[in-house]
Write an enzyme that holds these catalytic residues in place. Structure first.
Site, short mmCIF file in Angstrom:
data_model
loop_
_atom_site.label_atom_id
_atom_site.label_comp_id
_atom_site.label_asym_id
_atom_site.label_seq_id
_atom_site.Cartn_x
_atom_site.Cartn_y
_atom_site.Cartn_z
CG PHE A 1 -1.62 1.19 1.61
CD1 PHE A 1 -2.26 1.97 0.67
CD2 PHE A 1 -1.63 1.60 2.94
CE1 PHE A 1 -2.91 3.14 1.04
CE2 PHE A 1 -2.28 2.76 3.33
CZ PHE A 1 -2.91 3.53 2.38
CG ASN B 1 8.51 -11.31 0.16
OD1 ASN B 1 7.65 -10.44 0.31
ND2 ASN B 1 8.86 -12.15 1.12
CB THR C 1 1.42 -8.56 2.84
OG1 THR C 1 2.56 -7.71 2.94
CG2 THR C 1 1.41 -9.54 3.99
N GLY C 2 2.23 -7.95 -0.43
CA GLY C 2 2.08 -6.98 -1.52
C GLY C 2 1.34 -7.59 -2.70
CG ASP D 1 12.56 -12.99 2.07
OD1 ASP D 1 12.73 -12.00 2.81
OD2 ASP D 1 12.21 -14.11 2.50
CB SER E 1 6.79 -4.83 7.67
OG SER E 1 6.29 -5.51 8.81
CB ALA F 1 8.11 2.09 7.38
CE1 TYR G 1 4.23 -3.99 11.44
CE2 TYR G 1 3.04 -2.75 13.12
CZ TYR G 1 3.60 -2.84 11.85
OH TYR G 1 3.53 -1.75 11.01
CE1 TYR H 1 23.84 -2.14 11.57
CE2 TYR H 1 24.94 -1.31 9.61
CZ TYR H 1 24.61 -2.36 10.44
OH TYR H 1 25.04 -3.63 10.13
#
Ligand code: UDP
Length: 328
Positions: free
Chosen positions: A12, A33, A36-37, A57, A76, A115, A146, A160
């Site tokens: 989305f 991958n 869920t897309g 992935d 995600s 995100a 999650y 990082y």
């Protein structure tokens, strides 16, 4: 031409980000991958010379040829029913996937924006939620896969930044909606709109007095764009502070869709946050950003999108790729 890698590109938000950055003159590499897309979300970019796509992935090593200026990490599962069904993948993409992308950012000297989510605040004891609030998360609850992946993601991103000097940005995204949400992803807006379109009753969980604050996708994308180009390295809330109870929201949807159906009440999912509203003072100050789209307007555009879906899509009970991934 600046080059940007967008993970979760078929999702989305990812697909809207691809559109935005192409429009702003970037060369976009989309990566997904498809767990869920959906290919459908980026179909219109086929043949666009500013866009290339890699099926990958990101929990596996990522190889990109040549230079890279920016990375947006939007891969995600993001809806509660998705991450309940694929909990291990949810943990892996937030942890291993983020680690791989930070390594890539370091190797390419690219700026990376990740995100994050209002879920880092869990079931918040502070209202509205400011960025200083540390949150109230049940690590071992069903949503923990999650929430904790995203909390780890923020920690490793700051590490990082501090240890390797990688240029990092962190957006905490609050409930966002609009065209290209998956109708069967279980979230409240596609759930209610799908129910209205199928002539089913609207399922309010619990007593419906829990609150959410819904941000239209165009506003969210603009906030993310401004954050990427800003100098601000700490987490920043992007969302719409206009708060509503789920019960009142169901009534709004009944009016909008003209459905003859009624509200029915079901059990509240475990650890479902009782209240959520972003404090966006920081985004206003640092990014000169605030949402512009009223809920009534955004909901109408979103309902028109769902009305245009095929019968198969309207009645599909879950994402077509789940079965494949769950067996793996
Ligand atoms: N919800 C609901 N009925 C539904 C789906 C969701 O009442 O059919 C409620 C859910 O319990 C939560 C709110 O709507 O309180 C928002 O849920 P969503 O899954 O959209 O996302 P969340 O904000 O919880 O991550």
């Amino acid at each position: 031409m600046k080059k940007i890698l967008i993970t979760g590109a078929a999702g989305f938000l990812g697909s809207h980000l691809c559109d935005k950055f192409i429009k702003e003159g970037y060369h976009v590499i989309g990566m997904d991958n498809f767990i869920t897309g959906d290919e459908k979300n980026i179909k219109h970019l086929n043949g666009n010379e500013c866009f290339e796509f890699m099926t990958h992935d990101i929990t596996e090593y990522i190889e990109i040829e040549g230079t890279l200026d920016y990375i947006l990490h939007f891969a995600s599962p993001a809806s509660p029913i998705d991450y309940l069904k694929i909990p291990i993948q949810t943990l892996k993409v937030g942890s291993l996937g983020t680690h791989n992308l930070l390594g890539l950012a370091k190797a390419k000297s690219a700026r990376i924006l990740i995100a994050s989510t209002s879920e880092v605040y869990g079931d918040p004891l502070v209202h509205p939620q400011t960025e200083e609030y540390y949150g109230n998360v049940n690590t071992i609850g069903p949503r923990g896969v999650y929430d904790e992946a995203k909390r780890f993601q923020e920690s490793i991103t700051m590490a990082y930044h501090r240890f390797h000097g990688v240029e990092t940005r962190i957006v905490r995204i609050f409930n966002t909606y609009g065209p290209r949400m998956r109708l069967n992803d279980g979230r409240v807006i596609p759930a209610f709109m799908g129910q209205a379109l199928r002539g089913e009753d609207l399922t309010v969980f619990g007593d419906g007095l829990q609150t959410r604050s819904f941000c239209y996708v165009d506003d969210q994308i603009e906030g993310i764009y401004k954050l990427l180009l800003s100098d601000y390295v700490y987490p920043i809330n992007i969302g719409n502070p206009h708060e509503i109870t789920i019960k009142d929201f169901a009534e709004e949807i009944i009016k909008l869709t003209g459905t003859q159906q009624k509200i029915i009440y079901k059990d509240l999912p475990v650890n479902d946050p009782l209240q959520r509203q972003p404090d966006i003072s920081l985004a206003k100050k640092e990014l000169n950003w605030h949402p512009l789209v009223e809920r009534a307007e955004g909901m109408k555009i979103t309902f028109d999108y769902f009305k245009g879906l095929s019968k198969d899509e309207l009645y599909a009970s879950e994402h077509k790729n789940f079965e494949k991934h769950i067996k793996r």
